[in-house]
Each structure stands twice: as structure tokens, then as C-alpha cells.
Design a protein around this motif. Sequence first.
Motif: not given
Length: 607
Positions: A107-108, A451-453, A510-511, A518-521
Amino acid sequence: MGHPAVIRASQPLEEVTVRVAGPPALTTPAAAHLRALGATLTPQTPGPHTGPAAFEAAGAPGGATAYTAWADVLSAADAADESTVQAATGMMQVHGRRDGPPRGLAVDYAATCASVLTVQGLLAALLGRARGGAGPVQVTTGADRAALLTLGQYLAAANAPEAEAVALSPGGPPFTARCGTRFELEALDPVPWARFWRDLGAPEEAIRTGWQPFQFRYATACAPIPEALHRAARSVPWARVQQAAAASGAEVCPLHAPAAPPGATAHPASPGATAHPAPWTLTPRTADWTPPATGTAPRAALPLSGLTVLEAGRRIQAPLAAHLLRQLGAEVLRIEPPGGDPLRGMPPCCEDISARWLALNRGKDAVQIDIKSAVGQAELRELASGADVFLHNWAPGKAEQLGLDADRLSAVNPGLVYAYTSGWAGRLPDAPMGTDFMVQARTGLGTVARPADEPPAPSLMTLIDVLGGLLGAEAVVAGLLLRERSGRGVQVESSLLGAAEALTAPALHRAAAGGELRRPAGFRRPLPTADGWIAPADDSAPAAGARAALLTELTSEQALEGLRADGLAATAVTTDLGALPQDPRLRGVLTRDPHGSLAVPTPWRFV
């Protein structure tokens, strides 16, 4: 010069127009707050993501301008965006303590905190004008300043002469039940903690040794809890965990996915998205108030000079809010229990005073009052009769029980800004205990902060307590400006829930627009070098990541030189907070207070 004529404004920025320009990461949260405060925003002018952002306000209280950059104390090469600000200031290191190596928040966080500080600074400048002062009308802040502020306690502790009370080793909640439910646990003293784990059959030695790192996790951002406790949780179903919590007095909360909050409405600019409610409420009182002749702001002074804040706060949220009000010029008087705030002695210390406590409370005056007694309550009401702000973060219902609620104190001071920094703002009926990590779990922040991973897990950096404190200060300054413009006292409430919503909102938007929640891996995952870590800017991450194998054979300095020569932005990751005062990137901006404790720079520069 006296006060301008009262216009009975119903919002602090009524009849104020603000022109906004700059990178969306630095302007979007601030613009939403300005709009919620009653300002009319001219069409936003997009700018390069490197900034700075500009906010030019004109209208009834007078004019003021705020500028927000990624880099204000760092160089532009080392603070080009959210990722590099997190890396250079040490935020990646603190957030990564739970897992071991440094990791970026997905997150920012720095940009969001900078946006809140921008609005605070702009409101404060307008307040100084409304009070008849001739003080500063231009304020500058930076995401790097905001990041250092959020890390103030960790930096102070790392640079204290004493060692931490517990080891800074990886580990911590959440726990996982046999069915796979991941959950947060909260226990504010050792009795419910021990009862909970005994009920689950955990070994006594693990219960005993696990308490101290669990208790200190708010201070250290890690909790090396014995594996035996995790095994005990994994051995039982979720229903059994809930039974143990109910019987012991501890609280548990499963990790939720983010969802539109109560009170959300359709987003006017994003079809399918929702607009989150404002993170605070401002309610003018009904009785008229006439400002005293001595209440005007001194010329060329900080905007809140001459104002008095009473703070009855504990832990982080309310004390940080009052700390920011003091940095804006207010005199702050802390209300402490008989014997003083017990957190004054929390290790590590500088001259027998907690370095962490000083990071939130240096420069404040203090008085000890037993607010549970009739005499103490009368004493506090007497102090409130001559104050401008009363600020607290007591448990729900405590103020009413003590006779120190908004109605009682406003009766003795119609011009009082009564500020409550709460947990849930009464908006979530089934809410658990309103503490940082429980709020992260319940609102889904533990999901989108990684992130997603990475498996969902609340950050053990106190994201919500700190942002909640920033929002509390923002609400108070907005309340003071509304008081000047309405001629009435104001009741203010901010919350940890509002802080969590500010951080989860971008993911939900975003969704709703068809993207991933979620942000990418690997998002904001630092890259190892031969002698440390580097963090590329978000836009440069794909190209830098393609060279990951090569970077491990280079020093960080060599890696940065090569990346920057090819037009990629990156910086070295700060992994030793104790060495940060000597880091040439900060050019000596970290100082020492009279106790020898490390102090971060103020968030604003006023001109």
C-alpha cells in the motif's frame, strides 16, 4: 489585527476553492479530504509521477499554498516514488522484521501519510490567517518527511544507548487454526493470554516465554513467539479457538478480505467503485463562542501559537496527534495518572526516559490527575474551561462514565474543540477490540498490505495507530478552523477504522475497475546485492528485476550506478536504523533532543 467576521460556516473550507496539480499518488487522498472539508476543487491537472504536488487555496479565510514532493530531505535520485521512499527511510526494514529480510508495503503508506500532513499544513496556514495573524501562507512537506515521522519511535529506539528488552528476531502472529483460518489475537495483559493458551493445551514454558515478545510487538514490529504456540493453534478448529478466547478474556479476529465500509456510497468518478466516508466527523456545537482578545495568532509565528491542547492519551494514536499539534505551535498539557505515564520507563531509555515515549511526547508539559476521582474530574473540567482543545483516546463510554464527555466539558467552555480518537467510530457493530493489528485484520488491510505471493498478515509496523494519529491531528486543526469561522465549539471524532479505510480504498477501487485487489507477486520486493539490498522504483522494477542475478555479484553502489546509467530509478535499502543518522542521503537531518534521544525533522516547512 482582530478576528474576521464570523460567517457561520458549517464546514471549515466552505467558500474555499483549491486548485490541485501533481502526481495522483500525492494528490488523490489529499483532494478527497479537502472536498470532504467543504472545499471546491478545480479540475485536477495531472502531473509527472515524480511531483511535486501543489494545492493553491483561495477564499474566505484568505489564501495559502501547500507543496508536497516525494523528496524534501532526501535527494530526488533516492526518493523518486513510494517504493524508494520506503527503502531509503528504513520503512522496508521495519515492515520486513516479521519475515526477516526487508520488504516493501504493497500500500502507498508514505504517500497517504504525506497527503494527510499536506492537508494539516494547509488547514493550519488558513487557521493562522483566520485568527488574524500574519504568519506563514506557504507550507511544504514530503513523502520522505512523512515516512521518517511514521518511523520516529523505531528510529529513536534503534539509536538509544540501551538495548531492546526483547530480541529483534523474525516471527509473530497471525496464527492459523486447523481448518486454515488465519487469525489475530489480542490480550492486553498476561492473565487472559495465559488462560487462552492453556485452554488450547499449549506448554507452560511456551506460554511464559511468548508473552514478552507478544506484548512488545507494538514497539518492535516483530514477535519471535515460540513455535509451540503456533502448533497449539493449528491443532484445534476455529470454533475451539473462539471458545478459548471467550472463556479467557482474550479476543480473536479472523483475517478478512477488504470490503466496502459501512456508509460507503457510489464513487462519482469511478463507475462500479465506492466512495469511502470521511475518516473523521466534525460537529459544531449549538452555543455561541466569542474568541478572547488574546486568542489571535502572533505575527510570524507557527499557526497554532497561543492555543492550548489538553491531551489525555495513551499508547500512540492520541499522543501522536497532540505531538503534531505541538509542532504546529500549540502548547500541549498531558493528563497523566498518579505516578505518571507508565510508558515513560519503557526500554530502551535515554537518561531514564523511554526513547519511544520521547518520540511522541517530547516538549509537552504534564500534570498528574486521578480522573477516576471526583476531585480529579473537577480539576480536569477546570483545565478544560481555559483550553482550546481536549483530546483523548479512552475506551468507548469511558468519557461519559467519568463525566468528561463533550456535553459536560462544552458546558464549561462553549468554544472547546472536543476531539476523540477512537477505534471504530461506532460504525462497525460486531467490531473486535480497537487496536492496530485487530483493525488491520478486520478491515482486510492485512491482505492488501502484502503482494499476492505472500500470505495475508497484518504488518507488525503500527500502520494504523500512526495514521490514526495523523488523522486525529488533521481533524483537530479542521475543528479549530471551523470554530473560527462558525463562532461555535466543535466536536471531532477520528478513528483507526478511518485510517484503515484510507489504505484499503485504492485496492477496492482498483478491483471495482476490473483490476486485481492485491498487487502482483514480488511487488516492492528489494533485490539483493553482494553487500546489501536495493529497491527499484515501481516503474523501474520490471527492468531491474530482469538483472537480479547480475546484481548479486555487484555492490549496492555498483548496482545503483549501472541502473541509473540506463535511466532506471532505484536506491539502497536502509537495513540498519542505528546507522541512519550517518547516512549521507539524509545530510544530518536527524538530530538529538536534550535527553540525547534521536528526533526526526518536523513534517512541514512554513514560509
